[in-house]
Motif scaffolding. Structure first.
Motif, PDB file in Angstrom:
ATOM      1  N   VAL A  37       0.837  -1.204   0.000  1.00 48.83           N
ATOM      2  CA  VAL A  37       0.000   0.000   0.000  1.00 48.83           C
ATOM      3  C   VAL A  37       0.874   1.257   0.000  1.00 48.83           C
ATOM      4  O   VAL A  37       0.633   2.214  -0.749  1.00 48.83           O
ATOM      5  CB  VAL A  37      -0.956  -0.017   1.206  1.00 48.83           C
ATOM      6  N   LEU A  38       1.913   1.270   0.833  1.00 49.70           N
ATOM      7  CA  LEU A  38       2.821   2.418   0.876  1.00 49.70           C
ATOM      8  C   LEU A  38       3.503   2.634  -0.469  1.00 49.70           C
ATOM      9  O   LEU A  38       3.635   3.769  -0.946  1.00 49.70           O
ATOM     10  CB  LEU A  38       3.874   2.195   1.969  1.00 49.70           C
ATOM     11  N   ILE A  39       3.953   1.528  -1.091  1.00 51.29           N
ATOM     12  CA  ILE A  39       4.648   1.640  -2.380  1.00 51.29           C
ATOM     13  C   ILE A  39       3.702   2.165  -3.459  1.00 51.29           C
ATOM     14  O   ILE A  39       4.037   3.092  -4.216  1.00 51.29           O
ATOM     15  CB  ILE A  39       5.229   0.272  -2.779  1.00 51.29           C
ATOM     16  N   PHE A  40       2.493   1.586  -3.520  1.00 49.29           N
ATOM     17  CA  PHE A  40       1.553   1.977  -4.584  1.00 49.29           C
ATOM     18  C   PHE A  40       1.080   3.424  -4.405  1.00 49.29           C
ATOM     19  O   PHE A  40       0.905   4.156  -5.385  1.00 49.29           O
ATOM     20  CB  PHE A  40       0.355   1.032  -4.598  1.00 49.29           C
ATOM     21  N   GLU A  41       0.851   3.835  -3.167  1.00 51.71           N
ATOM     22  CA  GLU A  41       0.441   5.215  -2.939  1.00 51.71           C
ATOM     23  C   GLU A  41       1.544   6.191  -3.316  1.00 51.71           C
ATOM     24  O   GLU A  41       1.276   7.297  -3.829  1.00 51.71           O
ATOM     25  CB  GLU A  41       0.038   5.413  -1.468  1.00 51.71           C
ATOM     26  N   ARG A  54       1.432   6.609  -7.017  1.00 49.44           N
ATOM     27  CA  ARG A  54       0.354   7.526  -7.419  1.00 49.44           C
ATOM     28  C   ARG A  54       0.790   8.990  -7.279  1.00 49.44           C
ATOM     29  O   ARG A  54       0.524   9.832  -8.153  1.00 49.44           O
ATOM     30  CB  ARG A  54      -0.883   7.273  -6.562  1.00 49.44           C
ATOM     31  N   GLU A  55       1.441   9.283  -6.147  1.00 48.68           N
ATOM     32  CA  GLU A  55       1.880  10.654  -5.924  1.00 48.68           C
ATOM     33  C   GLU A  55       2.883  11.088  -6.995  1.00 48.68           C
ATOM     34  O   GLU A  55       2.801  12.210  -7.520  1.00 48.68           O
ATOM     35  CB  GLU A  55       2.511  10.782  -4.529  1.00 48.68           C
ATOM     36  N   GLU A  56       3.827  10.208  -7.308  1.00 46.58           N
ATOM     37  CA  GLU A  56       4.836  10.543  -8.312  1.00 46.58           C
ATOM     38  C   GLU A  56       4.185  10.709  -9.688  1.00 46.58           C
ATOM     39  O   GLU A  56       4.585  11.581 -10.483  1.00 46.58           O
ATOM     40  CB  GLU A  56       5.908   9.449  -8.362  1.00 46.58           C
ATOM     41  N   THR A 106      10.728   5.266  -8.410  1.00 51.17           N
ATOM     42  CA  THR A 106      10.720   6.156  -7.248  1.00 51.17           C
ATOM     43  C   THR A 106       9.819   5.613  -6.141  1.00 51.17           C
ATOM     44  O   THR A 106      10.135   5.720  -4.942  1.00 51.17           O
ATOM     45  CB  THR A 106      10.238   7.548  -7.666  1.00 51.17           C
ATOM     46  N   GLY A 107       8.700   5.008  -6.499  1.00 51.69           N
ATOM     47  CA  GLY A 107       7.791   4.450  -5.505  1.00 51.69           C
ATOM     48  C   GLY A 107       8.458   3.383  -4.661  1.00 51.69           C
ATOM     49  O   GLY A 107       8.338   3.379  -3.421  1.00 51.69           O
ATOM     50  N   PHE A 108       9.204   2.490  -5.286  1.00 46.21           N
ATOM     51  CA  PHE A 108       9.884   1.436  -4.535  1.00 46.21           C
ATOM     52  C   PHE A 108      11.027   2.000  -3.705  1.00 46.21           C
ATOM     53  O   PHE A 108      11.216   1.607  -2.536  1.00 46.21           O
ATOM     54  CB  PHE A 108      10.409   0.363  -5.498  1.00 46.21           C
ATOM     55  N   SER A 109      11.821   2.897  -4.270  1.00 46.61           N
ATOM     56  CA  SER A 109      13.005   3.394  -3.565  1.00 46.61           C
ATOM     57  C   SER A 109      12.633   4.326  -2.416  1.00 46.61           C
ATOM     58  O   SER A 109      13.199   4.238  -1.325  1.00 46.61           O
ATOM     59  CB  SER A 109      13.934   4.113  -4.544  1.00 46.61           C
ATOM     60  N   ARG A 110      11.655   5.238  -2.634  1.00 42.16           N
ATOM     61  CA  ARG A 110      11.294   6.199  -1.594  1.00 42.16           C
ATOM     62  C   ARG A 110      10.494   5.555  -0.459  1.00 42.16           C
ATOM     63  O   ARG A 110      10.574   6.011   0.690  1.00 42.16           O
ATOM     64  CB  ARG A 110      10.478   7.324  -2.220  1.00 42.16           C
ATOM     65  N   ALA A 111       9.719   4.537  -0.756  1.00 43.05           N
ATOM     66  CA  ALA A 111       8.897   3.907   0.294  1.00 43.05           C
ATOM     67  C   ALA A 111       9.695   2.920   1.145  1.00 43.05           C
ATOM     68  O   ALA A 111       9.231   2.523   2.225  1.00 43.05           O
ATOM     69  CB  ALA A 111       7.712   3.182  -0.328  1.00 43.05           C
ATOM     70  N   MET A 130       8.392  -8.534   4.341  1.00 42.85           N
ATOM     71  CA  MET A 130       9.395  -7.616   3.781  1.00 42.85           C
ATOM     72  C   MET A 130       9.965  -8.183   2.485  1.00 42.85           C
ATOM     73  O   MET A 130      10.128  -7.471   1.482  1.00 42.85           O
ATOM     74  CB  MET A 130      10.514  -7.398   4.796  1.00 42.85           C
ATOM     75  N   PHE A 131      10.249  -9.486   2.496  1.00 44.16           N
ATOM     76  CA  PHE A 131      10.828 -10.125   1.299  1.00 44.16           C
ATOM     77  C   PHE A 131       9.838 -10.106   0.139  1.00 44.16           C
ATOM     78  O   PHE A 131      10.191  -9.721  -0.989  1.00 44.16           O
ATOM     79  CB  PHE A 131      11.227 -11.564   1.635  1.00 44.16           C
ATOM     80  N   THR A 132       8.604 -10.499   0.404  1.00 42.89           N
ATOM     81  CA  THR A 132       7.642 -10.589  -0.699  1.00 42.89           C
ATOM     82  C   THR A 132       7.236  -9.214  -1.210  1.00 42.89           C
ATOM     83  O   THR A 132       7.032  -9.029  -2.416  1.00 42.89           O
ATOM     84  CB  THR A 132       6.391 -11.371  -0.252  1.00 42.89           C
ATOM     85  N   ALA A 133       7.097  -8.241  -0.304  1.00 44.01           N
ATOM     86  CA  ALA A 133       6.656  -6.914  -0.733  1.00 44.01           C
ATOM     87  C   ALA A 133       7.729  -6.187  -1.530  1.00 44.01           C
ATOM     88  O   ALA A 133       7.437  -5.545  -2.554  1.00 44.01           O
ATOM     89  CB  ALA A 133       6.258  -6.082   0.480  1.00 44.01           C
ATOM     90  N   ILE A 134       8.971  -6.279  -1.064  1.00 45.44           N
ATOM     91  CA  ILE A 134      10.039  -5.505  -1.695  1.00 45.44           C
ATOM     92  C   ILE A 134      10.652  -6.245  -2.875  1.00 45.44           C
ATOM     93  O   ILE A 134      10.968  -5.636  -3.908  1.00 45.44           O
ATOM     94  CB  ILE A 134      11.120  -5.156  -0.653  1.00 45.44           C
ATOM     95  N   MET A 135      10.813  -7.559  -2.757  1.00 45.28           N
ATOM     96  CA  MET A 135      11.497  -8.314  -3.806  1.00 45.28           C
ATOM     97  C   MET A 135      10.521  -8.925  -4.814  1.00 45.28           C
ATOM     98  O   MET A 135      10.639  -8.703  -6.027  1.00 45.28           O
ATOM     99  CB  MET A 135      12.348  -9.422  -3.176  1.00 45.28           C
ATOM    100  N   LEU A 136       9.524  -9.704  -4.313  1.00 46.70           N
ATOM    101  CA  LEU A 136       8.649 -10.417  -5.242  1.00 46.70           C
ATOM    102  C   LEU A 136       7.710  -9.457  -5.972  1.00 46.70           C
ATOM    103  O   LEU A 136       7.563  -9.533  -7.207  1.00 46.70           O
ATOM    104  CB  LEU A 136       7.842 -11.480  -4.490  1.00 46.70           C
ATOM    105  N   THR A 137       7.048  -8.555  -5.229  1.00 46.45           N
ATOM    106  CA  THR A 137       6.138  -7.608  -5.893  1.00 46.45           C
ATOM    107  C   THR A 137       6.898  -6.751  -6.903  1.00 46.45           C
ATOM    108  O   THR A 137       6.416  -6.498  -8.021  1.00 46.45           O
ATOM    109  CB  THR A 137       5.457  -6.706  -4.846  1.00 46.45           C
ATOM    110  N   ARG A 138       8.074  -6.334  -6.536  1.00 43.65           N
ATOM    111  CA  ARG A 138       8.888  -5.525  -7.453  1.00 43.65           C
ATOM    112  C   ARG A 138       9.245  -6.312  -8.700  1.00 43.65           C
ATOM    113  O   ARG A 138       9.194  -5.782  -9.820  1.00 43.65           O
ATOM    114  CB  ARG A 138      10.145  -5.054  -6.733  1.00 43.65           C
TER     115      ARG A 138
END
Length: 522
Positions: A429-433, A436-438, A451-456, A497-505
């Motif tokens: 949710v944090l990454i996707f939001e 959207r902002e970017e 930017t969404g992945f790196s900034r979140a 953390m692994f699935t959200a940052i690595m797998l979703t990405r």
């Protein structure tokens, strides 16, 4: 936006390992037991599969009484060794009292007693010497008795073959025992309740048990009953044995059930080198005398020594059943308790209650998973579907890690899993939001995704780290079910953390590269 091949392979390998470790949980118990030891399902706790819950109290004051008896014998031997005349040797009010008949011998008697009994203080009251243990020495003995009792209980439970028992100290002198899957708590209590202190004593040939029953017990001896009882429950025979222990059970290294002539059940035992030598010397020097085998202050048998036994092994015979020989062997192998145990609390959890808990937990987890998945798709469309794939993979990895670590799953542990379902998509949710902002700021799709992945990432790391700290504190300072909740929550944080940052990405980047969309689909 770039994933090197080695990183893709590593992510897929971790996910595959998680699936393999989680598969045994879907198999019937019989098939799962046939798998290798490293590939076993999660063990269910007491509240899920039923079993026995016992709270035991160590009677530490019995240790103090035993130490006082030993001190009395040490005082007697010291005075006899110095040929000092005495009278009134007894234990009174937590101390050993002795009257020295010749006043000229008092200083010499006090020195002899001090040399023979360390950690004691010796006072005088008229013609009597009062020998007491130092309080620090008694505290050390009490603490040692509790710690040793915990270890002996653990050994006995391990001998019973119970899977994943919980054995831990509670308070100063209590032991908590939880045995998942145990359906015979009476046998467990019987095994744990026996002190199983085995000693070998010479029978006093000149003493009459009938006279001893009238209170005329010769000095340096004890009156002990036999194990065989009559219809009225009274012992059929009594023995007067020397107080001196010829060989103690602490010298035993093995004990096994077996059969003698006529298929008569018996127990064979074997001493270590020191115990074997003492046993050999005792039997060599006392041929023709009775040697009493004493278990928990009752004489199992008192055979006559026919010849020296120099092999360091022997047999215990009696009117045993096969089950009794198995239990006695187990107790002797595990060692004797330093003090008796009292059952303060006993609960038996039925498997039906555990099955209801499992069904409720499964329903809550499935409902939470469905609601979260529907919300993510409605809120984020295609990216929400990617998050749902990561969520399902997160649950598989969580279950696989619990299985691989040999963790015990309890009802609070299921609560931790349900909580993880909601927290697992929090990072997405944090990454996707952020994306959207970017995108609203006019950035390109690729730039917004990157930017969404790196900034979140910083926010996600901080949020999960603070929760992980709380979970670790629950684990180290909590006990029982609280620890189960902390374990599942901690593992769930790591896997999410692994699935959200690595797998979703990986899924998002792969889709962007192949589909080459013009606009962000959220």
């Amino acid at each position: 936006m770039y994933f090197p091949r080695w990183k893709v392979v590593l992510i897929l390998a971790i996910i595959a390992a998680g699936f393999v470790a989680a598969v045994p949980n879907l198999l019937p118990r019989e098939r799962a037991d046939a798998l290798p030891e490293w590939l076993q399902p999660v063990t269910l706790g007491l509240d899920l599969q039923g079993g026995s819950h016992l709270l035991l109290e160590v009677e530490v004051e019995a240790v103090v009484e035993e130490q006082l008896d030993n001190l009395l014998e040490a005082v007697r031997d010291a005075l006899r060794g110095e040929r000092i005349r005495y009278a009134g040797l007894a234990v009174e009010d937590g101390a050993v009292i002795v009257e020295i008949l010749d006043s000229a011998d008092r200083d010499r008697a006090q020195q002899a007693i001090a040399d023979a009994s360390p950690d004691t203080t010796i006072g005088r009251s008229g013609e009597r010497l009062i020998v007491r243990f130092e309080e620090s020495a008694l505290e050390r003995r009490r603490e040692s008795a509790v710690l040793q009792s915990v270890e002996i209980v653990r050994r006995r439970i391990d001998e019973l073959g119970t899977r994943e028992p919980t054995i831990q100290r509670q308070g100063e002198d209590r032991i908590l025992v939880q045995l998942p899957g145990v359906r015979d708590p009476e046998r467990v209590k019987d095994i744990l309740g026996k002190t199983a202190k085995l000693t070998f004593h010479l029978v006093d040939p000149g003493a009459d048990p009938n006279e001893a029953l009238r209170g005329r017990v010769p000095p340096g001896t004890r009156l002990l009953p036999g194990v065989e009882r009559g219809p009225d429950g009274e012992p059929l025979q009594y023995y007067v044995v020397r107080r001196r222990v010829e060989v103690g059970g602490e010298s035993l290294v093995d004990a096994q059930p077996g059969f003698g002539p006529g298929q008569r059940p018996l127990v064979t035992f074997r001493f270590d080198s020191v115990g074997g030598k003492r046993f050999g010397n005792t039997t060599r020097d006392n041929v023709g005398r009775q040697l009493a085998i004493v278990l928990d202050d009752a004489v199992i048998s008192a055979p006559v020594i026919q010849e020296p036994i120099l092999g360091g092994s022997g047999q215990i015979t009696g009117r045993f059943s096969v089950q009794e020989t198995q239990d006695l062997s187990l107790l002797l192998r595990a060692g004797a308790l330093p003090a008796p145990l009292t059952v303060l609390e006993e609960r038996t959890v039925g498997p039906d209650l555990g099955a209801d808990s499992i069904r409720a937990g499964q329903f809550a987890s499935a409902l939470g998973l469905v609601l979260v998945a529907v919300f993510m798709i409605l809120a984020y469309g295609r990216f929400g579907a990617f998050a749902n794939v990561a969520l399902f993979t997160n649950l598989v990895l969580l279950l696989g890690l619990l299985s691989a670590l040999g963790a015990t799953l309890t009802l609070p542990g299921i609560a931790g899993i349900v909580l993880t379902v909601g927290m697992a998509v929090d990072a997405n949710v944090l990454i996707f939001e952020r994306m959207r902002e970017e995108s609203r700021l006019g950035r390109s799709l690729v730039n917004a995704v990157q930017t969404g992945f790196s900034r979140a990432f910083g926010t996600i790391l901080d949020a999960n780290l603070t929760t992980l700290i709380a979970a670790l504190l629950l684990f180290f300072f909590g006990s029982g079910p609280v620890r189960g909740f902390a374990v599942t929550l901690s593992i769930g944080l790591v896997t999410s953390m692994f699935t959200a940052i690595m797998l979703t990405r990986l899924l998002v980047v792969t889709w962007v590269r192949r589909a080459k969309p013009k606009a962000l689909p959220i």
